[in-house]
Design an enzyme around this catalytic site. Structure first.
Site, PDB file in Angstrom:
ATOM      1  CG  HIS A  75      50.115  31.406  41.521  1.00  7.41           C
ATOM      2  ND1 HIS A  75      51.417  31.790  41.290  1.00  7.41           N
ATOM      3  CD2 HIS A  75      49.379  32.534  41.479  1.00  7.41           C
ATOM      4  CE1 HIS A  75      51.458  33.101  41.105  1.00  7.41           C
ATOM      5  NE2 HIS A  75      50.239  33.585  41.222  1.00  7.41           N
TER       6      HIS A  75
ATOM      7  CE  LYS B 247      43.567  42.720  51.291  1.00  6.73           C
ATOM      8  NZ  LYS B 247      42.544  41.846  51.870  1.00  6.73           N
TER       9      LYS B 247
HETATM   10  N1  GLU Z   1      38.972  42.359  51.083  1.00  5.33           N
HETATM   11  C1  GLU Z   1      38.211  41.282  51.612  1.00  5.33           C
HETATM   12  C2  GLU Z   1      39.069  40.408  52.511  1.00  5.33           C
HETATM   13  O1  GLU Z   1      40.048  40.839  53.057  1.00  5.33           O
HETATM   14  C3  GLU Z   1      37.461  40.515  50.538  1.00  5.33           C
HETATM   15  C4  GLU Z   1      38.291  39.834  49.509  1.00  5.33           C
HETATM   16  C5  GLU Z   1      37.488  39.282  48.336  1.00  5.33           C
HETATM   17  O2  GLU Z   1      36.278  39.322  48.354  1.00  5.33           O
HETATM   18  O3  GLU Z   1      38.140  38.814  47.405  1.00  5.33           O
HETATM   19  O4  GLU Z   1      38.748  39.279  52.762  1.00  5.33           O
END
Ligand code: GLU
Length: 466
Positions: free
Chosen positions: A62, A104
């Site tokens: 953060h 994620k």
């Molecule tokens: N999933 C993609 C990555 O691993 C894009 C993440 C995003 O655009 O926030 O970078």
């Protein structure tokens, strides 16, 4: 023992930490995952049966907000994976100066086993659970596509979020949306486009290429791609357009190899028609697609999942450049084996940052409520016309209509996104190259050094909340 992804990310972190001048306690804080949420919920399938679905969202850091990172639909999803991927997002964003923390999400399903309406129910319910716990919002945590998800899912996420939080900035709660819903032109191709820009830059340094026994530039380089999803497909497409030979393709269902190269679009057509890339007449087919990774080539592009190049196969990989389009494709031990052979690994936390970079542009567009180029394109064209007229008047020579039409084109959203992405990838590569050179490191460790330094500076300037 099952694969421990977060441990691998932290091994990479530990290799870089000695090159960062920061308080040990702060380094420990940067390394850890700030928050992770595990939810289970029921969904009713079209046939009336009920299934329990597991979902996660991790916010690794953060130090900047919002947290940012994709949502993956995969049967391999678990807490360790989501946390590791969120950590990679923290470092990736820092490397390319995208002002976000790392996040994620993962939902443990095989998207192929569900109908569209079932996927919609899963996506909306998962979003609803994130809303309840504050794990989504334009200023808090902004998801995006990842393995197994795309623009369609992002549209459902936006609609669910906005139904509950109908604020003027709601569009910024998710990126990778369809353009009609506030998405940005160029986002779909962005990760593959970034991989291309990054490798093009790496190959432009004559001395580095000489050290690898390669010529400068992309022209004629032999490329093997693992994974023909969004990232793999677009990476291969841009490499082919730049004059590379696509000599190998590895997909879950099988692989192809032809040392003379094959046409990507023909392979895609064959895949659509037959349901598999195997059997494509223009190449030798392999049942075990992992064998394709070990074939002769200059550039290997792992664009599928983590843990693909590991102790088991690393010493058989022949590529001189490993272009990490996926997240975590090479384990730390495999990295050492490949490094010892003298190959160049262009690491994931730099090379696949094109996706999040263009996500950043999309988020800016959503919060500013105006398309890039909308206010200035016509003005740019008018100014250029005036300059051309002045040149014609001064020289007494007319400029042909064709040339002047080309010159007066103002930039639209697609051009602006593409040039912003190109600049980001070039600047970051040279930053890493400099850290690598100054400290005699590999590029991955240099990328971690760069990222950890930037995160540490952010903590240092803001102080620690009492
Ligand atoms: N999933 C993609 C990555 O691993 C894009 C993440 C995003 O655009 O926030 O970078």
């Amino acid at each position: 023992m099952s694969y421990r992804f977060f441990e691998d990310v932290n091994t990479n972190f530990d290799r870089a930490a000695p090159y960062v001048d920061a308080e040990p306690g702060l380094l420990e804080q940067i390394k850890r995952c700030n928050s992770v949420y595990h939810v289970t919920f029921p969904i009713k399938k079209d046939d009336g049966t009920i299934e329990t679905v597991h979902g996660w969202r991790a916010e690794h850091s953060h130090h900047k907000l919002p947290a940012k990172g994709g949502i993956r639909y995969s049967t391999l999803a678990n807490e360790d994976e989501v946390v590791a991927l969120a950590a990679l997002m923290t470092y990736k964003c820092a490397v390319v100066d995208v002002p976000f923390g790392g996040g994620k999400g993962g939902v443990k399903i095989d998207a192929n086993n569900y109908t569209e309406s079932e996927l919609e129910r899963i996506t909306r319910r998962y979003t609803f659970e994130l809303i309840k716990k504050g794990f989504i919002g334009p200023g808090e945590d902004v998801p995006a596509p990842d393995y197994g998800t795309g623009a369609r899912e992002m549209g459902w996420i936006l609609d669910t979020y906005r139904a509950i939080n109908p604020s003027i900035d709601a569009e910024g709660c998710v990126t990778g949306k369809p353009v009609e819903l506030g998405g940005i032109r160029g986002r779909t191709e962005a990760t593959g486009r970034g991989v291309f820009f990054g490798i093009r830059e790496a190959c432009s340094h004559a001395q580095d290429m000489k050290d690898l026994g390669l010529t400068t530039g992309l022209e004629g380089k032999r490329v093997i791609v693992q994974g023909l999803g969004n990232v793999g497909y677009y990476s291969a497409k841009y490499f082919q357009e730049a004059g590379c030979l696509i000599v190998g393709i590895a997909e879950a269902s099988g692989g192809l190899y032809n040392e003379k190269g094959m046409d990507l679009e023909n392979v895609m057509t064959h895949w659509k028609e037959t349901g598999a890339i195997k059997g494509y007449p223009g190449a030798e087919s392999f049942k075990d697609s992992r064998k394709v990774l070990e074939m002769d080539c200059d550039i290997l592009v792992p664009a599928a999942l983590e843990n693909q190049i590991n102790e088991e196969n690393a010493d058989r990989i022949k590529a001189k450049i490993i272009a990490e389009a996926a997240n975590g494709p090479t384990t730390p031990n495999a990295h050492n084996i490949i490094k010892q052979r003298g190959a160049l690994i262009v690491p994931d936390n730099y090379l696949n940052a094109g996706g999040v970079t263009v996500s950043y542009f999309e988020w800016l567009k959503n919060l500013s409520h105006v398309r890039f180029g909308r206010m200035d394109r016509r003005n740019e064209e008018n100014m250029m016309r005036k300059v051309l007229t002045a040149i014609e008047d001064a020289s007494g020579n007319g400029i042909s209509k064709k040339v002047s039409e080309e010159l007066v084109q103002g930039s639209d959203e697609k051009d602006i996104v593409d040039s912003g992405l190109e600049d980001t990838m070039i600047v970051a590569y040279n930053e890493l190259r400099e850290i690598r050179r100054a400290n005699n490191l590999d590029l991955r460790t240099a990328a971690y050094v760069s990222a950890i330094r930037k995160v540490a500076v952010a903590y240092d300037r803001q102080g620690i909340f009492p």
